[in-house]
Design a protein around this motif. Sequence first.
Motif, mmCIF file in Angstrom:
data_model
loop_
_atom_site.group_PDB
_atom_site.id
_atom_site.type_symbol
_atom_site.label_atom_id
_atom_site.label_comp_id
_atom_site.label_asym_id
_atom_site.label_seq_id
_atom_site.Cartn_x
_atom_site.Cartn_y
_atom_site.Cartn_z
ATOM 1 N N VAL A 47 1.041 -1.676 -0.480
ATOM 2 C CA VAL A 47 -0.504 0.244 0.075
ATOM 3 C C VAL A 47 1.017 0.867 -0.026
ATOM 4 O O VAL A 47 2.093 0.969 0.314
ATOM 5 N N THR A 48 0.205 2.736 0.099
ATOM 6 C CA THR A 48 0.961 3.546 0.005
ATOM 7 C C THR A 48 1.704 3.715 1.362
ATOM 8 O O THR A 48 1.055 3.503 2.199
ATOM 9 N N ASN A 49 2.878 4.707 1.527
ATOM 10 C CA ASN A 49 3.695 4.657 2.866
ATOM 11 C C ASN A 49 2.133 5.208 3.892
ATOM 12 O O ASN A 49 2.204 5.316 4.956
ATOM 13 N N ASP A 50 1.813 6.052 3.467
ATOM 14 C CA ASP A 50 0.731 7.046 4.479
ATOM 15 C C ASP A 50 -0.458 6.615 4.813
ATOM 16 O O ASP A 50 -1.348 6.629 5.629
ATOM 17 N N ASN A 51 -0.638 4.902 4.020
ATOM 18 C CA ASN A 51 -1.700 4.480 4.542
ATOM 19 C C ASN A 51 -1.756 3.866 5.808
ATOM 20 O O ASN A 51 -0.768 3.319 6.546
ATOM 21 N N ASN A 92 -4.182 -5.361 -10.208
ATOM 22 C CA ASN A 92 -3.951 -7.027 -10.314
ATOM 23 C C ASN A 92 -2.506 -7.270 -11.270
ATOM 24 O O ASN A 92 -2.642 -6.275 -11.704
ATOM 25 N N LEU A 93 -2.243 -8.271 -11.021
ATOM 26 C CA LEU A 93 -1.095 -8.547 -12.233
ATOM 27 C C LEU A 93 -1.616 -9.415 -13.950
ATOM 28 O O LEU A 93 -2.881 -9.511 -13.219
ATOM 29 N N PRO A 94 -0.992 -9.445 -14.693
ATOM 30 C CA PRO A 94 -2.238 -10.183 -15.640
ATOM 31 C C PRO A 94 -2.328 -11.720 -15.190
ATOM 32 O O PRO A 94 -1.549 -11.805 -14.706
ATOM 33 N N ALA A 104 5.379 -1.461 -12.805
ATOM 34 C CA ALA A 104 4.179 -0.476 -12.461
ATOM 35 C C ALA A 104 3.907 -0.666 -11.236
ATOM 36 O O ALA A 104 2.733 -0.040 -11.427
ATOM 37 N N ALA A 105 3.337 -2.200 -10.843
ATOM 38 C CA ALA A 105 2.050 -1.983 -10.074
ATOM 39 C C ALA A 105 3.052 -0.920 -8.481
ATOM 40 O O ALA A 105 1.892 -0.471 -7.732
ATOM 41 N N ILE A 106 4.169 -1.246 -8.617
ATOM 42 C CA ILE A 106 4.761 -0.685 -7.155
ATOM 43 C C ILE A 106 4.332 0.814 -7.681
ATOM 44 O O ILE A 106 4.488 1.692 -6.810
ATOM 45 N N ARG A 107 5.053 1.223 -8.775
ATOM 46 C CA ARG A 107 4.754 3.086 -8.745
ATOM 47 C C ARG A 107 3.467 3.487 -8.963
ATOM 48 O O ARG A 107 3.186 4.076 -8.160
ATOM 49 N N TYR A 108 2.103 2.832 -9.421
ATOM 50 C CA TYR A 108 1.243 2.716 -9.111
ATOM 51 C C TYR A 108 0.861 3.329 -7.177
ATOM 52 O O TYR A 108 -0.355 3.962 -7.092
ATOM 53 N N VAL A 109 1.471 2.153 -7.364
ATOM 54 C CA VAL A 109 1.014 2.350 -5.421
ATOM 55 C C VAL A 109 0.806 3.787 -4.828
ATOM 56 O O VAL A 109 0.764 4.286 -3.957
ATOM 57 N N GLN A 110 2.701 3.854 -5.590
ATOM 58 C CA GLN A 110 3.735 4.483 -4.753
ATOM 59 C C GLN A 110 2.619 6.009 -4.775
ATOM 60 O O GLN A 110 2.832 7.827 -4.546
ATOM 61 N N GLU A 111 2.171 6.165 -6.523
ATOM 62 C CA GLU A 111 1.729 7.363 -6.587
ATOM 63 C C GLU A 111 -0.247 7.894 -6.520
ATOM 64 O O GLU A 111 -0.709 8.709 -6.514
ATOM 65 N N THR A 112 -0.901 6.706 -6.030
ATOM 66 C CA THR A 112 -1.969 6.402 -6.141
ATOM 67 C C THR A 112 -2.983 6.211 -4.713
ATOM 68 O O THR A 112 -2.670 5.487 -4.021
ATOM 69 N N GLY A 151 -5.394 5.341 -1.842
ATOM 70 C CA GLY A 151 -5.489 4.348 -1.573
ATOM 71 C C GLY A 151 -5.237 2.966 -2.384
ATOM 72 O O GLY A 151 -6.081 1.786 -2.023
ATOM 73 N N SER A 152 -4.512 2.793 -3.118
ATOM 74 C CA SER A 152 -4.533 1.695 -3.667
ATOM 75 C C SER A 152 -3.333 0.609 -2.909
ATOM 76 O O SER A 152 -2.920 1.046 -1.741
ATOM 77 N N ILE A 153 -3.876 -0.685 -3.436
ATOM 78 C CA ILE A 153 -3.742 -1.956 -3.004
ATOM 79 C C ILE A 153 -2.990 -2.589 -4.803
ATOM 80 O O ILE A 153 -3.232 -2.916 -5.333
ATOM 81 N N ALA A 154 -1.683 -3.594 -3.954
ATOM 82 C CA ALA A 154 -1.316 -4.327 -4.803
ATOM 83 C C ALA A 154 -0.596 -5.475 -4.494
ATOM 84 O O ALA A 154 -0.304 -5.336 -3.555
ATOM 85 N N TYR A 155 0.230 -6.494 -4.771
ATOM 86 C CA TYR A 155 1.360 -6.877 -4.720
ATOM 87 C C TYR A 155 2.085 -7.410 -5.592
ATOM 88 O O TYR A 155 1.693 -6.979 -6.705
ATOM 89 N N ALA A 156 3.699 -7.650 -5.416
ATOM 90 C CA ALA A 156 4.970 -7.692 -5.918
ATOM 91 C C ALA A 156 5.620 -8.336 -5.525
ATOM 92 O O ALA A 156 5.475 -8.935 -4.674
#
Length: 159
Positions: free
Chosen positions: A32-36, A67-69, A113-121, A123-128
């Motif tokens: 998640v984002t660092n400020d979550n 998600n990833l593909p 791409a998932a890491i960058r999206y989470v960094q910049e968005t 409320g986002s959540i992803a996995y990597a």
Amino acid sequence: MRGFISLLLLTLGLCLQATGMAADKSVIAVIVTNDNPNKSISLGELKLIYWRKKTYWANGQRIHPINLPPDHPLRLQFSNSILGSTPSAQNDYWNGLYFHGISPPHVLYSDEAAIRYVQETAGSIAYADACKLDNRVKPLLWLLPNGETTTNPSFVNCN
């Protein structure tokens, strides 16, 4: 006949290679984002988020799952371990929700791409892949190769 045998051996080699690649599972970090404000996440909450049954964080911020593909090894591992099914088996579920205005999580094509999206968005959540993380994002949970989850980062060995 010689061409047939060569083709058979090539096919067998590709099958063995694919099997070997599937066996090489990674430690997956849920990020998640660092400020979550969350310090961890339960398996149940993660399932609800990725099934789009929970759409807001406790602070009222909208959740943006990524998600990833469908054919990405991490997506297959995540889907089987966390959601209990393969991405292709989830198609009927998402098709049914489509008419209710509910879309599946957005798909990005790489860990970076998932890491960058989470960094910049917000409320986002992803996995990597846990070994590709840095201080741009905050991990809440790790999915180990055996399917177990942990909140202890000492299980991550990136050597």
